[in-house]
Every structure is written in structure tokens, then in C-alpha cells.
Scaffold this motif. Structure first.
Motif, PDB file in Angstrom:
ATOM      1  N   GLU A  89     -29.413 -55.563 -67.006  1.00 55.27           N
ATOM      2  CA  GLU A  89     -30.053 -54.335 -67.560  1.00 55.27           C
ATOM      3  C   GLU A  89     -30.913 -55.010 -68.809  1.00 55.27           C
ATOM      4  O   GLU A  89     -29.889 -56.085 -69.640  1.00 55.27           O
ATOM      5  N   GLY A  90     -31.475 -53.969 -69.541  1.00 53.66           N
ATOM      6  CA  GLY A  90     -32.048 -53.831 -70.483  1.00 53.66           C
ATOM      7  C   GLY A  90     -33.221 -54.226 -70.941  1.00 53.66           C
ATOM      8  O   GLY A  90     -34.555 -54.339 -71.577  1.00 53.66           O
ATOM      9  N   LYS A  91     -33.964 -54.602 -69.647  1.00 56.88           N
ATOM     10  CA  LYS A  91     -35.183 -54.250 -69.171  1.00 56.88           C
ATOM     11  C   LYS A  91     -36.039 -52.756 -69.311  1.00 56.88           C
ATOM     12  O   LYS A  91     -34.909 -52.358 -68.935  1.00 56.88           O
ATOM     13  N   GLU A  92     -36.852 -52.429 -69.801  1.00 53.36           N
ATOM     14  CA  GLU A  92     -37.740 -51.376 -69.784  1.00 53.36           C
ATOM     15  C   GLU A  92     -37.313 -51.035 -68.292  1.00 53.36           C
ATOM     16  O   GLU A  92     -38.696 -51.516 -67.924  1.00 53.36           O
ATOM     17  N   VAL A  93     -37.476 -49.945 -67.773  1.00 49.43           N
ATOM     18  CA  VAL A  93     -38.029 -49.398 -66.934  1.00 49.43           C
ATOM     19  C   VAL A  93     -39.139 -48.065 -67.070  1.00 49.43           C
ATOM     20  O   VAL A  93     -39.065 -47.669 -67.388  1.00 49.43           O
ATOM     21  N   PRO A  94     -40.194 -48.644 -66.151  1.00 51.80           N
ATOM     22  CA  PRO A  94     -41.186 -47.729 -66.478  1.00 51.80           C
ATOM     23  C   PRO A  94     -40.925 -46.183 -65.820  1.00 51.80           C
ATOM     24  O   PRO A  94     -41.175 -46.240 -64.809  1.00 51.80           O
ATOM     25  N   PHE A  95     -40.218 -45.128 -65.938  1.00 52.34           N
ATOM     26  CA  PHE A  95     -40.247 -44.093 -65.486  1.00 52.34           C
ATOM     27  C   PHE A  95     -41.319 -43.359 -65.797  1.00 52.34           C
ATOM     28  O   PHE A  95     -41.835 -42.690 -66.820  1.00 52.34           O
ATOM     29  N   SER A  96     -41.944 -42.198 -64.507  1.00 50.33           N
ATOM     30  CA  SER A  96     -42.467 -40.944 -64.688  1.00 50.33           C
ATOM     31  C   SER A  96     -41.921 -40.502 -64.370  1.00 50.33           C
ATOM     32  O   SER A  96     -40.745 -40.298 -63.607  1.00 50.33           O
ATOM     33  N   ARG A  97     -43.021 -38.785 -64.375  1.00 51.62           N
ATOM     34  CA  ARG A  97     -42.401 -37.397 -63.775  1.00 51.62           C
ATOM     35  C   ARG A  97     -43.230 -37.027 -62.264  1.00 51.62           C
ATOM     36  O   ARG A  97     -44.302 -37.556 -62.266  1.00 51.62           O
ATOM     37  N   LEU A  98     -42.685 -36.821 -61.190  1.00 54.88           N
ATOM     38  CA  LEU A  98     -43.052 -36.113 -59.973  1.00 54.88           C
ATOM     39  C   LEU A  98     -42.506 -34.560 -60.732  1.00 54.88           C
ATOM     40  O   LEU A  98     -41.314 -34.162 -60.027  1.00 54.88           O
ATOM     41  N   GLY A  99     -43.334 -33.597 -60.846  1.00 59.56           N
ATOM     42  CA  GLY A  99     -42.576 -32.438 -61.162  1.00 59.56           C
ATOM     43  C   GLY A  99     -41.322 -32.371 -61.920  1.00 59.56           C
ATOM     44  O   GLY A  99     -42.031 -33.376 -63.335  1.00 59.56           O
ATOM     45  N   ASP A 100     -40.183 -32.143 -61.914  1.00 55.72           N
ATOM     46  CA  ASP A 100     -39.015 -32.415 -62.865  1.00 55.72           C
ATOM     47  C   ASP A 100     -38.396 -33.296 -62.304  1.00 55.72           C
ATOM     48  O   ASP A 100     -37.333 -33.622 -62.948  1.00 55.72           O
ATOM     49  N   TYR A 101     -38.817 -33.932 -61.659  1.00 52.24           N
ATOM     50  CA  TYR A 101     -37.662 -35.181 -61.033  1.00 52.24           C
ATOM     51  C   TYR A 101     -38.504 -36.494 -61.718  1.00 52.24           C
ATOM     52  O   TYR A 101     -39.662 -36.656 -61.924  1.00 52.24           O
ATOM     53  N   PRO A 102     -37.140 -38.120 -61.534  1.00 56.06           N
ATOM     54  CA  PRO A 102     -38.113 -38.610 -62.601  1.00 56.06           C
ATOM     55  C   PRO A 102     -37.914 -39.636 -61.376  1.00 56.06           C
ATOM     56  O   PRO A 102     -37.920 -40.235 -60.243  1.00 56.06           O
ATOM     57  N   VAL A 103     -39.383 -40.528 -60.971  1.00 54.58           N
ATOM     58  CA  VAL A 103     -39.850 -41.536 -60.486  1.00 54.58           C
ATOM     59  C   VAL A 103     -40.047 -43.014 -60.777  1.00 54.58           C
ATOM     60  O   VAL A 103     -40.485 -42.763 -62.603  1.00 54.58           O
ATOM     61  N   ILE A 104     -40.505 -43.998 -60.027  1.00 51.31           N
ATOM     62  CA  ILE A 104     -40.598 -44.742 -60.992  1.00 51.31           C
ATOM     63  C   ILE A 104     -42.461 -45.231 -60.519  1.00 51.31           C
ATOM     64  O   ILE A 104     -42.441 -44.638 -59.438  1.00 51.31           O
ATOM     65  N   GLU A 105     -42.515 -45.504 -61.919  1.00 50.32           N
ATOM     66  CA  GLU A 105     -43.814 -45.634 -61.677  1.00 50.32           C
ATOM     67  C   GLU A 105     -44.517 -46.504 -60.990  1.00 50.32           C
ATOM     68  O   GLU A 105     -44.155 -47.723 -60.907  1.00 50.32           O
ATOM     69  N   GLY A 106     -45.976 -46.567 -60.376  1.00 49.45           N
ATOM     70  CA  GLY A 106     -46.757 -48.089 -59.448  1.00 49.45           C
ATOM     71  C   GLY A 106     -45.640 -48.060 -57.983  1.00 49.45           C
ATOM     72  O   GLY A 106     -45.597 -48.452 -57.309  1.00 49.45           O
ATOM     73  N   ALA A 107     -45.156 -47.104 -57.548  1.00 48.08           N
ATOM     74  CA  ALA A 107     -44.029 -47.117 -56.798  1.00 48.08           C
ATOM     75  C   ALA A 107     -45.496 -46.948 -55.291  1.00 48.08           C
ATOM     76  O   ALA A 107     -45.813 -45.604 -55.282  1.00 48.08           O
TER      77      ALA A 107
END
Length: 160
Positions: A89-107
Motif C-alpha cells: 500500500e502507499g499508492k493513492e486509490v481513486p475512490f469516488s462515491r455512489l450515493g453514500d457508498y465508497p466505490v472504485i473510480e473507473g470500475a
């Protein structure tokens, strides 16, 4: 007698998509790579994920009572490896939101769920999730087969 190795080899012969399961506890986002995911029901819309008893994600989902299934796109192999603990770990993970949930951007797909029920079976807990929201992209999925990441080739195939 069936050996663990033989069982794992047999299960590896089933090609799957690759998902990252995400949840949030006390404003902290967590994720783990998983391929144990499937749809259960169309009415109501239900899915199931399987989380090992030793996974830190187990208690986090029990506490949050919600999760998102992020079906990774073909170009997200590195994210799969990060959440599987194969890359430090140490890499920045691009989370975004779908409603009130954290999701992976670009999935390729993001599916948010509330825990409907949980069932302990063997050394895993099956979480049945009631789908609350879906976001789709046009990306091809990341595939895992026989211990290796693969990509989906675009070709004409007959429908099942």
C-alpha cells in the motif's frame, strides 16, 4: 482423499471477474479483492459475497452493514493487486462515491448493497446484499483464470 491444493486448482478452472469489495466504517474506507461474488435474485435484487473468517473486511462489513461490489475493468489489474495485498500500500486509490457508498473510480460496474442477511458456512461468511444502486461503464472486465489475470477478447461468440 481430496487435497486442499487439488480443490484450489479445480476452483481456479472457473473463470471469474475480479471485484474489489468496499465498505466504510467511521469515515474510513476499506477494500479487498474478491472473486467470490454472484447474483442471487432479480426480484428482489440480491447478490452474495463470500468473506473469509481471517479477513479484516469481515468485521468491517458486520459493523457497517453495507458494502459495494466494484467489478474491475480490464485496465485495473494494479488495483486488484493492491487490495489483494500483492502490492504494498502507499499508492493513492481513486475512490469516488455512489450515493453514500465508497466505490472504485473507473470500475466496469459499481453495485451498492445493504446487508440483508449473513450465513456462516465453513471458514467463510456469506453476506446477502440487497442492491440499492448500480453504475455501469462501457469498460471490459478484468478476468481471473487458472491463477492469472486475463482480458476479454472481443470476438463473435454464440449466445448461450
Amino acid at each position: 482423499m481430496m487435497e486442499d491444493y487439488q480443490f484450489r486448482q479445480a476452483m481456479g478452472k472457473f473463470a471469474t471477474g475480479v471485484t474489489v469489495i468496499t465498505t466504510e466504517v467511521e469515515e474510513e474506507v476499506y477494500g479487498m479483492t474478491a472473486n467470490a461474488f454472484m447474483s442471487v435474485s432479480l426480484d428482489p435484487k440480491l447478490v452474495v459475497i463470500s468473506i473469509g473468517e481471517k479477513a479484516q473486511m469481515l468485521e468491517r462489513i458486520k459493523k457497517s452493514q453495507k458494502f459495494a461490489v466494484n467489478i474491475l475493468a480490464a485496465d485495473q489489474k494494479e488495483l486488484s493487486m493492491i487490495f489483494a495485498g500483492q502490492i504494498e500500500e502507499g499508492k493513492e486509490v481513486p475512490f469516488s462515491r455512489l450515493g453514500d457508498y465508497p466505490v472504485i473510480e473507473g470500475a466496469a460496474a459499481q453495485i451498492t448493497c445493504e446487508v440483508s442477511s449473513e450465513h456462516v458456512e465453513g471458514d467463510h461468511t456469506l453476506f446477502i446484499g440487497r442492491v440499492t444502486n448500480i453504475h455501469l461503464t462501457e469498460a471490459n472486465p478484468l478476468i481471473f483464470y487458472s491463477g492469472r489475470y486475463r482480458s476479454l477478447e472481443e470476438e463473435e461468440v454464440s449466445a448461450i
